[in-house]
Design a protein around this motif. Structure first.
Motif, PDB file in Angstrom:
ATOM      1  N   VAL A   1      12.477  19.724   7.511  1.00 25.07           N
ATOM      2  CA  VAL A   1      13.835  19.763   6.965  1.00 25.07           C
ATOM      3  C   VAL A   1      14.348  18.351   6.706  1.00 25.07           C
ATOM      4  O   VAL A   1      14.936  18.059   5.642  1.00 25.07           O
ATOM      5  CB  VAL A   1      14.768  20.533   7.923  1.00 25.07           C
ATOM      6  N   LEU A   2      14.125  17.446   7.633  1.00 26.24           N
ATOM      7  CA  LEU A   2      14.603  16.075   7.439  1.00 26.24           C
ATOM      8  C   LEU A   2      13.824  15.353   6.342  1.00 26.24           C
ATOM      9  O   LEU A   2      14.326  14.393   5.741  1.00 26.24           O
ATOM     10  CB  LEU A   2      14.513  15.312   8.753  1.00 26.24           C
ATOM     11  N   SER A   3      12.608  15.808   6.066  1.00 26.85           N
ATOM     12  CA  SER A   3      11.837  15.176   4.982  1.00 26.85           C
ATOM     13  C   SER A   3      12.379  15.564   3.610  1.00 26.85           C
ATOM     14  O   SER A   3      11.998  14.962   2.594  1.00 26.85           O
ATOM     15  CB  SER A   3      10.364  15.577   5.094  1.00 26.85           C
ATOM     16  N   LEU A   4      13.250  16.591   3.555  1.00 25.49           N
ATOM     17  CA  LEU A   4      13.812  17.050   2.295  1.00 25.49           C
ATOM     18  C   LEU A   4      15.056  16.260   1.877  1.00 25.49           C
ATOM     19  O   LEU A   4      15.637  16.564   0.818  1.00 25.49           O
ATOM     20  CB  LEU A   4      14.170  18.548   2.395  1.00 25.49           C
ATOM     21  N   GLN A   5      15.465  15.316   2.693  1.00 27.09           N
ATOM     22  CA  GLN A   5      16.667  14.546   2.366  1.00 27.09           C
ATOM     23  C   GLN A   5      16.507  13.824   1.016  1.00 27.09           C
ATOM     24  O   GLN A   5      15.522  13.116   0.782  1.00 27.09           O
ATOM     25  CB  GLN A   5      16.937  13.524   3.464  1.00 27.09           C
ATOM     26  N   GLY A   6      17.520  14.054   0.137  1.00 25.84           N
ATOM     27  CA  GLY A   6      17.531  13.371  -1.158  1.00 25.84           C
ATOM     28  C   GLY A   6      16.647  13.987  -2.207  1.00 25.84           C
ATOM     29  O   GLY A   6      16.458  13.391  -3.278  1.00 25.84           O
ATOM     30  N   THR A   7      16.062  15.191  -1.979  1.00 26.83           N
ATOM     31  CA  THR A   7      15.202  15.819  -2.988  1.00 26.83           C
ATOM     32  C   THR A   7      16.002  16.396  -4.150  1.00 26.83           C
ATOM     33  O   THR A   7      15.441  16.617  -5.223  1.00 26.83           O
ATOM     34  CB  THR A   7      14.354  16.925  -2.336  1.00 26.83           C
ATOM     35  N   LYS A   8      17.283  16.666  -3.982  1.00 25.39           N
ATOM     36  CA  LYS A   8      18.190  17.144  -5.035  1.00 25.39           C
ATOM     37  C   LYS A   8      17.617  18.341  -5.790  1.00 25.39           C
ATOM     38  O   LYS A   8      17.286  18.251  -6.986  1.00 25.39           O
ATOM     39  CB  LYS A   8      18.489  16.008  -6.009  1.00 25.39           C
TER      40      LYS A   8
ATOM     41  N   ASP B   1       4.106  12.707   9.745  1.00 31.71           N
ATOM     42  CA  ASP B   1       2.690  13.052   9.647  1.00 31.71           C
ATOM     43  C   ASP B   1       2.502  14.184   8.646  1.00 31.71           C
ATOM     44  O   ASP B   1       3.240  15.176   8.648  1.00 31.71           O
ATOM     45  CB  ASP B   1       2.178  13.466  11.027  1.00 31.71           C
ATOM     46  N   ALA B   2       1.519  14.032   7.775  1.00 27.64           N
ATOM     47  CA  ALA B   2       1.297  15.009   6.705  1.00 27.64           C
ATOM     48  C   ALA B   2       0.997  16.399   7.248  1.00 27.64           C
ATOM     49  O   ALA B   2       1.466  17.412   6.709  1.00 27.64           O
ATOM     50  CB  ALA B   2       0.157  14.529   5.808  1.00 27.64           C
ATOM     51  N   ALA B   3       0.205  16.477   8.316  1.00 22.45           N
ATOM     52  CA  ALA B   3      -0.139  17.773   8.895  1.00 22.45           C
ATOM     53  C   ALA B   3       1.096  18.458   9.470  1.00 22.45           C
ATOM     54  O   ALA B   3       1.273  19.680   9.330  1.00 22.45           O
ATOM     55  CB  ALA B   3      -1.207  17.595   9.966  1.00 22.45           C
ATOM     56  N   VAL B   4       1.957  17.668  10.107  1.00 24.77           N
ATOM     57  CA  VAL B   4       3.186  18.224  10.678  1.00 24.77           C
ATOM     58  C   VAL B   4       4.084  18.762   9.571  1.00 24.77           C
ATOM     59  O   VAL B   4       4.625  19.868   9.656  1.00 24.77           O
ATOM     60  CB  VAL B   4       3.930  17.147  11.506  1.00 24.77           C
ATOM     61  N   LEU B   5       4.271  17.978   8.510  1.00 28.11           N
ATOM     62  CA  LEU B   5       5.144  18.394   7.416  1.00 28.11           C
ATOM     63  C   LEU B   5       4.576  19.603   6.683  1.00 28.11           C
ATOM     64  O   LEU B   5       5.324  20.496   6.264  1.00 28.11           O
ATOM     65  CB  LEU B   5       5.345  17.231   6.443  1.00 28.11           C
ATOM     66  N   LYS B   6       3.247  19.672   6.532  1.00 28.51           N
ATOM     67  CA  LYS B   6       2.626  20.809   5.854  1.00 28.51           C
ATOM     68  C   LYS B   6       2.826  22.090   6.665  1.00 28.51           C
ATOM     69  O   LYS B   6       3.158  23.159   6.116  1.00 28.51           O
ATOM     70  CB  LYS B   6       1.137  20.534   5.653  1.00 28.51           C
ATOM     71  N   ASN B   7       2.639  21.984   7.977  1.00 28.23           N
ATOM     72  CA  ASN B   7       2.841  23.154   8.839  1.00 28.23           C
ATOM     73  C   ASN B   7       4.310  23.560   8.849  1.00 28.23           C
ATOM     74  O   ASN B   7       4.647  24.754   8.808  1.00 28.23           O
ATOM     75  CB  ASN B   7       2.364  22.849  10.264  1.00 28.23           C
ATOM     76  N   GLY B   8       5.207  22.553   8.869  1.00 26.46           N
ATOM     77  CA  GLY B   8       6.636  22.855   8.828  1.00 26.46           C
ATOM     78  C   GLY B   8       7.036  23.519   7.528  1.00 26.46           C
ATOM     79  O   GLY B   8       7.882  24.426   7.516  1.00 26.46           O
ATOM     80  N   GLN B   9       6.453  23.088   6.397  1.00 28.82           N
ATOM     81  CA  GLN B   9       6.753  23.696   5.109  1.00 28.82           C
ATOM     82  C   GLN B   9       6.341  25.172   5.083  1.00 28.82           C
ATOM     83  O   GLN B   9       7.072  26.028   4.574  1.00 28.82           O
ATOM     84  CB  GLN B   9       6.043  22.925   3.994  1.00 28.82           C
ATOM     85  N   ALA B  10       5.154  25.472   5.646  1.00 29.43           N
ATOM     86  CA  ALA B  10       4.675  26.857   5.682  1.00 29.43           C
ATOM     87  C   ALA B  10       5.593  27.727   6.552  1.00 29.43           C
ATOM     88  O   ALA B  10       5.906  28.873   6.199  1.00 29.43           O
ATOM     89  CB  ALA B  10       3.243  26.895   6.201  1.00 29.43           C
ATOM     90  N   LEU B  11       6.016  27.187   7.680  1.00 22.91           N
ATOM     91  CA  LEU B  11       6.919  27.941   8.559  1.00 22.91           C
ATOM     92  C   LEU B  11       8.278  28.142   7.903  1.00 22.91           C
ATOM     93  O   LEU B  11       8.882  29.219   7.999  1.00 22.91           O
ATOM     94  CB  LEU B  11       7.067  27.201   9.890  1.00 22.91           C
ATOM     95  N   PHE B  12       8.770  27.101   7.224  1.00 21.92           N
ATOM     96  CA  PHE B  12      10.056  27.185   6.552  1.00 21.92           C
ATOM     97  C   PHE B  12      10.033  28.259   5.467  1.00 21.92           C
ATOM     98  O   PHE B  12      10.987  29.045   5.313  1.00 21.92           O
ATOM     99  CB  PHE B  12      10.410  25.827   5.937  1.00 21.92           C
ATOM    100  N   ALA B  13       8.930  28.337   4.722  1.00 20.46           N
ATOM    101  CA  ALA B  13       8.823  29.266   3.602  1.00 20.46           C
ATOM    102  C   ALA B  13       8.846  30.722   4.049  1.00 20.46           C
ATOM    103  O   ALA B  13       9.243  31.608   3.280  1.00 20.46           O
ATOM    104  CB  ALA B  13       7.545  28.988   2.818  1.00 20.46           C
ATOM    105  N   THR B  14       8.439  30.999   5.288  1.00 18.00           N
ATOM    106  CA  THR B  14       8.392  32.387   5.761  1.00 18.00           C
ATOM    107  C   THR B  14       9.623  32.786   6.569  1.00 18.00           C
ATOM    108  O   THR B  14       9.782  33.959   6.890  1.00 18.00           O
ATOM    109  CB  THR B  14       7.147  32.596   6.639  1.00 18.00           C
ATOM    110  N   ARG B  15      10.515  31.850   6.878  1.00 23.73           N
ATOM    111  CA  ARG B  15      11.641  32.167   7.761  1.00 23.73           C
ATOM    112  C   ARG B  15      13.017  31.760   7.213  1.00 23.73           C
ATOM    113  O   ARG B  15      13.998  32.440   7.453  1.00 23.73           O
ATOM    114  CB  ARG B  15      11.426  31.500   9.139  1.00 23.73           C
ATOM    115  N   CYS B  16      13.095  30.689   6.480  1.00 31.52           N
ATOM    116  CA  CYS B  16      14.393  30.098   6.167  1.00 31.52           C
ATOM    117  C   CYS B  16      14.965  30.395   4.787  1.00 31.52           C
ATOM    118  O   CYS B  16      16.188  30.268   4.602  1.00 31.52           O
ATOM    119  CB  CYS B  16      14.317  28.583   6.353  1.00 31.52           C
TER     120      CYS B  16
END
Length: 278
Positions: free
Chosen positions: A259-266, A182-197
């Motif tokens: 994180v799993l949506s990033l598979q294969g982004t190289k 889901d786009a909303a889930v991935l967008k929220n996950g991206q924002a959380l990832f950017a501030t923590r990981c």
């Protein structure tokens, strides 16, 4: 300067102050004399109504002996502690000695205190009641039964908690999470990832101190449940903290899906593969 101060102080004491001080002192003296006179009058009235007879030498001796007997009786009177413990005075020890002896040692006939016997028989009655309640009639639950009941109640409470709409953010866990695109889930996950990981995994998850998250190799499993569990509980021995203390279960779920949506982004400059290929 000193003389001026002394002069000012003496001027502040007026004749009225001196008169008041003298009157206060006189009032105190009159009060003291009045108390003495009152005591004298009281003694006179008492002696007039019931005069004290003059005792002879024999009467004084008799009174002295009576007073000594009274004091001795009060001294031998058992205390509250002696009554409670049923202690016998040392003077009565000769009456408590039993007939038989062993190795020159005599035994005293000192019975067990009543309070101790009441406590002893009370424990017996309690034990019989406990046996009947838990092991004969089974009115009460055993420890094993109470444990099973508490575990079942905890499971029911957990189901009710997760089923409640207001707890939807905590409903997801490592056992029921499902992969979402889901786009909303991935967008929220991206924002959380950017501030923590990024400090450990890089801005594009290419891996720095931590592993590369965009390849097919995983140290602790690459399924959605594995990634969720790794983020939630962390890997303390490798420096990965447990995020469950600072993020909700829904936030962890969003990051795991991102994180799993990033598979294969190289991404550029990826870290060498680590772990097992999945």
């Amino acid at each position: 300067m000193k003389e001026a101060v002394n002069h000012s102080w003496t001027d502040s004491i007026t004749s009225a102050d001196i008169v008041i001080s003298v009157m206060v002192i006189a009032a105190l003296i009159v009060l003291w004399v009045s108390v003495l006179l009152l005591r004298v009058v009281r003694f006179y009235v008492k002696e007039s109504i019931n005069p004290t007879p003059f005792a002879t030498a024999e009467e004084k001796e008799q009174r002295r002996l009576e007073e000594e007997a009274r004091r001795a009786l009060e001294k031998n009177k058992p205390t509250i502690w002696s009554k409670l413990m049923q202690l016998k005075p040392i003077e009565d020890e000769a009456e408590l000695v039993m007939d038989h002896q062993f190795d020159g040692i005599s035994e005293l006939n000192n019975p067990t205190p009543a309070w101790f016997m009441a406590l002893f028989y009370g424990t017996i009655i309690f034990g019989i009641g406990y046996l009947l309640n838990y092991h004969v009639f089974h009115y009460g639950k055993s420890q094993e039964e109470e444990y099973v009941a508490e575990v079942q109640k905890a499971a029911d409470d957990k189901i009710a908690f997760l089923a409640s709409p207001e707890n939807a953010a905590s409903a997801v866990n490592e056992n029921n999470i499902v992969l979402s695109k889901d786009a909303a889930v991935l967008k929220n996950g991206q924002a959380l990832f950017a501030t923590r990981c990024p400090p450990c995994h890089g801005d594009h998850a290419q891996g720095l101190v931590g592993p590369n998250l965009t390849d097919e190799y995983w140290l602790h499993g690459g399924k959605i449940k594995d990634v969720f569990k790794t983020i939630k509980y962390g890997v303390p021995e490798k420096g990965m903290i447990a995020w469950e203390k600072s993020m909700s279960a829904q936030q962890i779920s969003d990051i795991a899906n991102y994180v799993l949506s990033l598979q294969g982004t190289k991404p550029a400059g990826p870290k060498a593969p680590q772990g097992n290929k999945e």
